[in-house]
Write a protein that holds these residues in place. Structure first.
Motif, PDB file in Angstrom:
ATOM      1  N   HIS A  26     -38.108   3.235  44.760  1.00  0.00           N
ATOM      2  CA  HIS A  26     -39.118   2.312  44.240  1.00  0.00           C
ATOM      3  C   HIS A  26     -39.233   1.070  45.128  1.00  0.00           C
ATOM      4  O   HIS A  26     -40.336   0.626  45.465  1.00  0.00           O
ATOM      5  N   SER A  27     -38.098   0.536  45.524  1.00  0.00           N
ATOM      6  CA  SER A  27     -38.084  -0.640  46.389  1.00  0.00           C
ATOM      7  C   SER A  27     -38.724  -0.332  47.745  1.00  0.00           C
ATOM      8  O   SER A  27     -39.488  -1.132  48.289  1.00  0.00           O
ATOM      9  N   ILE A  28     -38.413   0.822  48.291  1.00  0.00           N
ATOM     10  CA  ILE A  28     -38.971   1.232  49.585  1.00  0.00           C
ATOM     11  C   ILE A  28     -40.490   1.351  49.495  1.00  0.00           C
ATOM     12  O   ILE A  28     -41.219   0.859  50.366  1.00  0.00           O
ATOM     13  N   GLU A  29     -40.987   1.964  48.431  1.00  0.00           N
ATOM     14  CA  GLU A  29     -42.440   2.096  48.271  1.00  0.00           C
ATOM     15  C   GLU A  29     -43.103   0.730  48.181  1.00  0.00           C
ATOM     16  O   GLU A  29     -44.155   0.501  48.780  1.00  0.00           O
ATOM     17  N   ARG A  30     -42.485  -0.186  47.438  1.00  0.00           N
ATOM     18  CA  ARG A  30     -43.030  -1.539  47.299  1.00  0.00           C
ATOM     19  C   ARG A  30     -43.072  -2.256  48.647  1.00  0.00           C
ATOM     20  O   ARG A  30     -44.062  -2.902  49.005  1.00  0.00           O
ATOM     21  N   GLN A  31     -41.986  -2.131  49.414  1.00  0.00           N
ATOM     22  CA  GLN A  31     -41.936  -2.793  50.724  1.00  0.00           C
ATOM     23  C   GLN A  31     -42.928  -2.171  51.701  1.00  0.00           C
ATOM     24  O   GLN A  31     -43.542  -2.890  52.504  1.00  0.00           O
ATOM     25  N   THR A  60     -34.964  -4.951  55.966  1.00  0.00           N
ATOM     26  CA  THR A  60     -34.542  -4.545  54.622  1.00  0.00           C
ATOM     27  C   THR A  60     -35.016  -3.127  54.320  1.00  0.00           C
ATOM     28  O   THR A  60     -34.267  -2.314  53.767  1.00  0.00           O
ATOM     29  N   LEU A  61     -36.233  -2.817  54.702  1.00  0.00           N
ATOM     30  CA  LEU A  61     -36.784  -1.480  54.485  1.00  0.00           C
ATOM     31  C   LEU A  61     -35.944  -0.429  55.208  1.00  0.00           C
ATOM     32  O   LEU A  61     -35.570   0.597  54.625  1.00  0.00           O
ATOM     33  N   ALA A  62     -35.619  -0.672  56.447  1.00  0.00           N
ATOM     34  CA  ALA A  62     -34.811   0.290  57.215  1.00  0.00           C
ATOM     35  C   ALA A  62     -33.437   0.473  56.578  1.00  0.00           C
ATOM     36  O   ALA A  62     -32.926   1.601  56.482  1.00  0.00           O
ATOM     37  N   ASP A  63     -32.844  -0.620  56.110  1.00  0.00           N
ATOM     38  CA  ASP A  63     -31.534  -0.550  55.456  1.00  0.00           C
ATOM     39  C   ASP A  63     -31.614   0.279  54.174  1.00  0.00           C
ATOM     40  O   ASP A  63     -30.772   1.148  53.920  1.00  0.00           O
ATOM     41  N   GLU A  64     -32.641   0.044  53.366  1.00  0.00           N
ATOM     42  CA  GLU A  64     -32.783   0.778  52.113  1.00  0.00           C
ATOM     43  C   GLU A  64     -33.137   2.254  52.365  1.00  0.00           C
ATOM     44  O   GLU A  64     -32.690   3.125  51.625  1.00  0.00           O
ATOM     45  N   LYS A  67     -29.887   3.897  53.050  1.00  0.00           N
ATOM     46  CA  LYS A  67     -29.119   4.075  51.815  1.00  0.00           C
ATOM     47  C   LYS A  67     -29.684   5.216  50.976  1.00  0.00           C
ATOM     48  O   LYS A  67     -28.930   5.993  50.381  1.00  0.00           O
ATOM     49  N   LEU A  68     -31.009   5.331  50.925  1.00  0.00           N
ATOM     50  CA  LEU A  68     -31.639   6.429  50.188  1.00  0.00           C
ATOM     51  C   LEU A  68     -31.264   7.768  50.811  1.00  0.00           C
ATOM     52  O   LEU A  68     -30.927   8.722  50.111  1.00  0.00           O
ATOM     53  N   GLU A  69     -31.320   7.839  52.131  1.00  0.00           N
ATOM     54  CA  GLU A  69     -30.911   9.073  52.823  1.00  0.00           C
ATOM     55  C   GLU A  69     -29.470   9.423  52.488  1.00  0.00           C
ATOM     56  O   GLU A  69     -29.134  10.594  52.297  1.00  0.00           O
TER      57      GLU A  69
END
Length: 139
Positions: A26-31, A60-64, A67-69
């Motif tokens: 969800h955070s990734i989609e928002r970013q 932040t997007l790359a970091d998240e 983490k998702l991967e």
């Protein structure tokens, strides 16, 4: 191969991983939406503070995303398959009626009680066929 009982025993761990993955997704989609909007306005926003903010969002997007991967890899290493795009549903490889099948569980359910054919959408899942032998249930 999983049985419904073995799959259900894994749910406490799977809930934690899946909740983390859904939150990250969800955070990734928002970013990504933020960056797309900013990129459309890039010509007007040549100020260094805008560039710094966009840089911070991308970091932040790359970091998240990493983490998702990792969450998805953890699920795979446990022998289960999350439905993609990520929707809170996990499949467990199994045999139902002597045929390859996927036991299917959705976040929020207390136990693994559904199945579908491999490659089928989770919307087509069906209740597991059960035979009652005393108090034991088996496929």
């Amino acid at each position: 191969m999983f049985t419904p009982e073995r799959a259900t025993e894994m749910l406490p761990l799977l809930r934690i991983i899946l909740r983390d993955a859904l939150q990250l997704n969800h955070s990734i989609e928002r970013q990504r939406d933020q960056i797309a909007g900013i990129d459309r306005l890039a010509e007007r926003m040549d100020h260094p503070s805008y560039r710094d903010e966009v840089h911070d969002i991308r970091v932040t997007l790359a970091d998240e995303e990493a983490k998702l991967e990792q969450c998805l890899l953890e699920l795979t290493e446990l022998g289960v398959t999350p439905h993609l795009p990520l929707n809170g549903i996990i499949d467990f490889p199994a045999i139902v009626n002597r045929q390859p099948a996927c036991l299917c569980w959705s976040l929020g359910e207390d136990s693994v009680d559904y199945w579908h054919d491999p490659g089928q959408a989770p919307e087509l899942r069906r209740p597991l066929p059960r035979k009652t032998l005393g108090t034991e249930k088996c496929l």
